[in-house]
Enzyme design. Sequence first.
Site, PDB file in Angstrom:
ATOM      1  CB  SER A  43      -0.897  -0.011   1.242  1.00 20.99           C
ATOM      2  OG  SER A  43      -0.122   0.028   2.420  1.00 20.99           O
ATOM      3  CG  HIS A 154      -1.041  -5.381   4.149  1.00 20.40           C
ATOM      4  ND1 HIS A 154      -0.560  -4.718   5.241  1.00 20.40           N
ATOM      5  CD2 HIS A 154      -0.506  -4.761   3.077  1.00 20.40           C
ATOM      6  CE1 HIS A 154       0.231  -3.732   4.856  1.00 20.40           C
ATOM      7  NE2 HIS A 154       0.268  -3.734   3.543  1.00 20.40           N
ATOM      8  CD  GLU A 164      -0.633  -2.031   8.915  1.00 18.59           C
ATOM      9  OE1 GLU A 164      -0.077  -1.665   9.969  1.00 18.59           O
ATOM     10  OE2 GLU A 164      -0.198  -1.780   7.785  1.00 18.59           O
ATOM     11  CD  GLU A 205       2.083  -5.302   7.718  1.00 19.10           C
ATOM     12  OE1 GLU A 205       1.554  -4.968   8.794  1.00 19.10           O
ATOM     13  OE2 GLU A 205       2.552  -4.483   6.907  1.00 19.10           O
ATOM     14  CG  ASP A 242      -2.063   1.833   8.572  1.00 14.85           C
ATOM     15  OD1 ASP A 242      -2.749   2.764   8.099  1.00 14.85           O
ATOM     16  OD2 ASP A 242      -1.037   1.392   7.997  1.00 14.85           O
ATOM     17  CD  GLU A 285       0.371   3.783   9.825  1.00 15.30           C
ATOM     18  OE1 GLU A 285       0.620   3.136  10.866  1.00 15.30           O
ATOM     19  OE2 GLU A 285       0.787   3.435   8.713  1.00 15.30           O
ATOM     20  CG  ASP A 312       2.397   5.072   6.025  1.00 17.84           C
ATOM     21  OD1 ASP A 312       3.462   5.409   5.486  1.00 17.84           O
ATOM     22  OD2 ASP A 312       1.911   3.929   5.877  1.00 17.84           O
ATOM     23  CE  LYS A 337       5.206   2.151   6.019  1.00 21.65           C
ATOM     24  NZ  LYS A 337       4.030   2.364   5.135  1.00 21.65           N
ATOM     25  CG  HIS A 365       6.674  -3.971   9.355  1.00 27.49           C
ATOM     26  ND1 HIS A 365       6.121  -5.221   9.368  1.00 27.49           N
ATOM     27  CD2 HIS A 365       5.617  -3.107   9.533  1.00 27.49           C
ATOM     28  CE1 HIS A 365       4.814  -5.136   9.538  1.00 27.49           C
ATOM     29  NE2 HIS A 365       4.491  -3.877   9.645  1.00 27.49           N
ATOM     30  CE  LYS A 388       2.834   0.429  10.320  1.00 25.41           C
ATOM     31  NZ  LYS A 388       1.566   0.501   9.602  1.00 25.41           N
TER      32      LYS A 388
HETATM   33  O1  LIG Z   1       0.804   0.929   5.392  1.00 27.70           O
HETATM   34  C1  LIG Z   1       1.736   0.568   6.113  1.00 27.70           C
HETATM   35  O2  LIG Z   1       1.933   1.169   7.154  1.00 27.70           O
HETATM   36  C2  LIG Z   1       2.700  -0.510   5.668  1.00 27.70           C
HETATM   37  C3  LIG Z   1       3.303  -1.337   6.755  1.00 27.70           C
HETATM   38  O3  LIG Z   1       2.404  -1.938   7.602  1.00 27.70           O
HETATM   39  O4  LIG Z   1       2.202  -1.276   4.619  1.00 27.70           O
HETATM   40  P1  LIG Z   1       2.992  -1.277   3.212  1.00 27.70           P
HETATM   41  O5  LIG Z   1       4.368  -1.675   3.495  1.00 27.70           O
HETATM   42  O6  LIG Z   1       2.240  -2.257   2.345  1.00 27.70           O
HETATM   43  O7  LIG Z   1       2.897   0.124   2.687  1.00 27.70           O
HETATM   44 MG   LIG Z   2       0.398   2.701   6.863  1.00 25.69          MG
END
Ligand SMILES: O=C(O)[C@@H](CO)OP(=O)(O)O
Ligand SMILES: [Mg+2]
Length: 427
Positions: A43, A154, A164, A205, A242, A285, A312, A337, A365, A388
């Site tokens: 995502s 996911h 999440e 995850e 999230d 989030e 994010d 990230k 992650h 996380k």
């Molecule tokens: O959205 C998120 O926060 C991440 C990690 O959980 O997902 P992705 O790595 O698929 O962007």
């Molecule tokens: Mg996110």
Amino acid sequence: MDTRIERLIAREILDSRGNPTVEVDVFLKNGLSGRAACPSGASTGIHEAVEKRDGDKRFMGKGVQNAVHAVNESIAPRLIGMVASDQSDIDALMIDLDGTKNKGKFGANAILTVSMATARAAAASEGVLLAQYLNSDCYLLPVPCMNIMNGGAHANWQGSDFQEYMIAPVGAPDFPEAMRWGCEVYHTLKSVLKKKGLSTGVGDEGGFAPTVPSNHEPASLIVTAIEEAGYSPGKEIALVLDPASSAFYEEETYILRTEGKKLKSGEMIDYYQDMVGKFPIISIEDALAEDDWNGWKELTKKLGNKIQLVGDDLFVTNPERIRRGIDEKSANAVLIKLNQIGTVTETIEAIKLAQNVGWGTMVSHRSGETCDSFIADLTVALSCGQIKTGAPCRGERVEKYNQLLRIGEVIGKKTSYAGKSGFKYHT
Ligand SMILES: O=C(O)[C@@H](CO)OP(=O)(O)O
Ligand SMILES: [Mg+2]
């Protein structure tokens, strides 16, 4: 000790989804070395730095040979001879050589992996943990936000719209206990699902990903599991969400497929207000989409003094976007990230920027991971207080939690656990 770079090599390895990713080894003249591997999102935010993929027939176009080639042919010759601990110079040189604003020439997957492996080699030279190399005076272990129910992209859109549902053992006395509590709830949740005849298959995850009739349902199942495991929801173990809402935002509308709802920004905010009233949620989030700046401002006005609101996709670990968020009071926390921005130096800059204005910082992650545990060390080094990294299952997730246990052991008595104070907006 001669800590200059002697050689560096990139290769293509596999991540937890069976997709290729970049791994780099940096060898120093003193005989020591560092290795790192790049994670990959599903995502992904549209404003993230570029993850270079080959686009040909190999691995259905997902190969990273071009990024590997960029490291071996373009980056390596220029870095040889540089001192490994000159991280900011090394990162600046790579940004310069790439020459684009979004690392689109070499790929953030090429640049970041070199950046991380260099830090590791420098840490090895000093004979200390990566966390201690990044900050010799670090002692704060984070609250592990364990993602125990997966939805959205996911879980192939077979579960909730929200991506999440995490548990945060804020009331635990220390990090190892927090992990134990989380694992107990995870196992209890499995039996709660089994009893209800729901699937216990897991998403990317490691969280369970059954079909559910609403976005409230996973929260409610988790609260049951917390209670059945013998903990108090909210006080001892709180919920962190999230929704990753950019993924269900189309034409300025939030589409909740499971509930047959189409909500405008204001209505989506009301939806969260209602949810926060019903469940012990301390952090959300990406409650709103990555360019819904007005919505974020409104959201922060309404919920920002009660819970943590984490950007994010909104901020993509980019200091420029974080600065805008600070100016416009769009959130009160940032998700971190490394591969969204693409170097260790810029990641640390993003964290410090947010910390300087009192924002929360949660290190994360990606949904596609390797057993690289760089983020565990980074979280401790920068005293972020929150991480996380998925469910306490699946090797690539557990490895980060295990590294935090090891860091705790090495730091020893000086260690403290972030607990409730890890979340500034916990009421
Ligand atoms: O959205 C998120 O926060 C991440 C990690 O959980 O997902 P992705 O790595 O698929 O962007
Ligand atoms: Mg996110």
